[in-house]
Design a protein around this motif. Structure first.
Motif, PDB file in Angstrom:
ATOM      1  N   MET A  19       1.018  -1.186  -0.230  1.00 35.68           N
ATOM      2  CA  MET A  19      -0.190  -0.164  -0.120  1.00 35.68           C
ATOM      3  C   MET A  19       1.089   1.264   0.421  1.00 35.68           C
ATOM      4  O   MET A  19       0.522   2.230  -0.860  1.00 35.68           O
ATOM      5  CB  MET A  19      -1.562  -0.155   0.982  1.00 35.68           C
ATOM      6  CG  MET A  19      -2.206  -0.957   1.154  1.00 35.68           C
ATOM      7  SD  MET A  19      -3.019  -1.004   2.714  1.00 35.68           S
ATOM      8  CE  MET A  19      -2.090  -1.817   3.414  1.00 35.68           C
ATOM      9  N   ALA A  20       1.580   1.049   1.330  1.00 37.20           N
ATOM     10  CA  ALA A  20       2.355   2.331   1.085  1.00 37.20           C
ATOM     11  C   ALA A  20       3.543   3.168  -0.663  1.00 37.20           C
ATOM     12  O   ALA A  20       3.937   3.609  -0.758  1.00 37.20           O
ATOM     13  CB  ALA A  20       3.508   2.595   2.093  1.00 37.20           C
TER      14      ALA A  20
ATOM     15  N   THR B  90      -8.026 -13.509   9.281  1.00 37.06           N
ATOM     16  CA  THR B  90      -6.714 -13.073  10.966  1.00 37.06           C
ATOM     17  C   THR B  90      -6.794 -11.683  11.351  1.00 37.06           C
ATOM     18  O   THR B  90      -8.114 -10.602  10.835  1.00 37.06           O
ATOM     19  CB  THR B  90      -5.713 -13.651   9.903  1.00 37.06           C
ATOM     20  OG1 THR B  90      -4.455 -12.806   8.855  1.00 37.06           O
ATOM     21  CG2 THR B  90      -5.028 -15.538  10.409  1.00 37.06           C
ATOM     22  N   SER B  91      -5.740 -10.480  10.801  1.00 38.45           N
ATOM     23  CA  SER B  91      -6.173  -9.505  10.950  1.00 38.45           C
ATOM     24  C   SER B  91      -5.639  -8.533   9.876  1.00 38.45           C
ATOM     25  O   SER B  91      -5.724  -7.014   9.832  1.00 38.45           O
ATOM     26  CB  SER B  91      -4.443  -9.154  12.514  1.00 38.45           C
ATOM     27  OG  SER B  91      -3.545  -9.212  11.536  1.00 38.45           O
ATOM     28  N   LEU B  92      -5.547  -9.411   8.781  1.00 37.44           N
ATOM     29  CA  LEU B  92      -5.517  -8.145   7.536  1.00 37.44           C
ATOM     30  C   LEU B  92      -6.433  -7.597   7.532  1.00 37.44           C
ATOM     31  O   LEU B  92      -6.313  -6.701   6.381  1.00 37.44           O
ATOM     32  CB  LEU B  92      -5.172  -9.504   6.404  1.00 37.44           C
ATOM     33  CG  LEU B  92      -3.402 -10.435   6.435  1.00 37.44           C
ATOM     34  CD1 LEU B  92      -3.868 -11.184   5.769  1.00 37.44           C
ATOM     35  CD2 LEU B  92      -3.291  -9.162   5.852  1.00 37.44           C
TER      36      LEU B  92
ATOM     37  N   SER C 292      -5.142   5.284  -3.871  1.00 38.03           N
ATOM     38  CA  SER C 292      -5.561   5.615  -3.201  1.00 38.03           C
ATOM     39  C   SER C 292      -5.595   5.765  -1.201  1.00 38.03           C
ATOM     40  O   SER C 292      -5.392   6.077  -0.211  1.00 38.03           O
ATOM     41  CB  SER C 292      -6.678   6.355  -4.075  1.00 38.03           C
ATOM     42  OG  SER C 292      -7.064   7.979  -2.473  1.00 38.03           O
ATOM     43  N   ALA C 293      -6.530   4.479  -1.066  1.00 35.52           N
ATOM     44  CA  ALA C 293      -7.228   4.208  -0.443  1.00 35.52           C
ATOM     45  C   ALA C 293      -5.823   3.613   0.382  1.00 35.52           C
ATOM     46  O   ALA C 293      -5.737   4.141   1.540  1.00 35.52           O
ATOM     47  CB  ALA C 293      -7.966   3.445   0.086  1.00 35.52           C
ATOM     48  N   GLY C 294      -5.063   3.119  -0.053  1.00 31.04           N
ATOM     49  CA  GLY C 294      -4.053   2.060   0.459  1.00 31.04           C
ATOM     50  C   GLY C 294      -2.905   2.890   1.051  1.00 31.04           C
ATOM     51  O   GLY C 294      -1.946   3.202   1.721  1.00 31.04           O
ATOM     52  N   PHE C 295      -2.262   4.628  -0.019  1.00 27.80           N
ATOM     53  CA  PHE C 295      -1.302   5.035   0.066  1.00 27.80           C
ATOM     54  C   PHE C 295      -1.872   6.131   1.840  1.00 27.80           C
ATOM     55  O   PHE C 295      -1.803   6.072   2.908  1.00 27.80           O
ATOM     56  CB  PHE C 295      -1.619   6.891  -0.573  1.00 27.80           C
ATOM     57  CG  PHE C 295      -0.596   5.957  -1.229  1.00 27.80           C
ATOM     58  CD1 PHE C 295       0.944   6.093  -1.232  1.00 27.80           C
ATOM     59  CD2 PHE C 295      -0.727   6.603  -2.512  1.00 27.80           C
ATOM     60  CE1 PHE C 295       1.758   5.531  -1.727  1.00 27.80           C
ATOM     61  CE2 PHE C 295      -0.085   6.205  -3.956  1.00 27.80           C
ATOM     62  CZ  PHE C 295       1.254   6.246  -3.735  1.00 27.80           C
TER      63      PHE C 295
ATOM     64  N   GLY D 264      -8.321  -2.251   5.833  1.00 31.72           N
ATOM     65  CA  GLY D 264      -9.143  -1.880   5.859  1.00 31.72           C
ATOM     66  C   GLY D 264      -9.991  -1.305   4.460  1.00 31.72           C
ATOM     67  O   GLY D 264      -9.830  -2.547   4.424  1.00 31.72           O
ATOM     68  N   ASP D 265     -10.237  -0.602   3.908  1.00 25.56           N
ATOM     69  CA  ASP D 265     -10.864  -0.582   3.045  1.00 25.56           C
ATOM     70  C   ASP D 265     -10.202  -0.368   1.977  1.00 25.56           C
ATOM     71  O   ASP D 265     -10.760   0.159   0.897  1.00 25.56           O
ATOM     72  CB  ASP D 265     -11.860   0.750   2.725  1.00 25.56           C
ATOM     73  CG  ASP D 265     -12.801   0.956   3.992  1.00 25.56           C
ATOM     74  OD1 ASP D 265     -14.089  -0.171   4.251  1.00 25.56           O
ATOM     75  OD2 ASP D 265     -13.592   1.463   4.250  1.00 25.56           O
ATOM     76  N   ALA D 266      -9.200   0.196   2.160  1.00 27.68           N
ATOM     77  CA  ALA D 266      -7.617  -0.102   1.277  1.00 27.68           C
ATOM     78  C   ALA D 266      -7.651  -1.426   0.642  1.00 27.68           C
ATOM     79  O   ALA D 266      -6.297  -2.034  -0.408  1.00 27.68           O
ATOM     80  CB  ALA D 266      -6.508   0.400   1.748  1.00 27.68           C
TER      81      ALA D 266
END
Length: 83
Positions: free
Chosen positions: A1-2, A13-15, A53-56, A20-22
């Motif tokens: 994402m970054a 799991t925690s992914l 965009s959501a990932g950033f 989130g929405d990314a």
């Protein structure tokens, strides 16, 4: 994402909590869902752009310097202040 890569991830799991929405999620036990997620991401520039965009934005929540500072603050609190 970054680094601007759209993410397809397991819905286990925690992914989902982390991404989130990314991210586009799939059941990791269902090969068809994994393939479908990959097909959508490779075929839809609009979906990729939305996830990038959501990932950033989402990646900013998990900054390593921030995490280190927060962890250090917990240690300070537990130890009763700076040593």
């Amino acid at each position: 994402m970054a680094v601007g890569c759209p993410v397809a991830a397991s819905d286990c799991t925690s992914l989902p909590e982390i991404a989130g929405d990314a991210a586009m999620y799939f059941d990791p036990t269902k090969v068809g869902e994994i393939a479908a997620a990959m097909k959508v991401l490779s075929g839809s520039s609009a979906r990729r752009a939305k996830l990038i965009s959501a990932g950033f934005k989402q990646a900013k929540l998990f900054n390593q310097e921030k995490m280190a500072a927060e962890t250090y603050a917990v240690y300070e609190k537990v130890l009763g202040g700076k040593q």
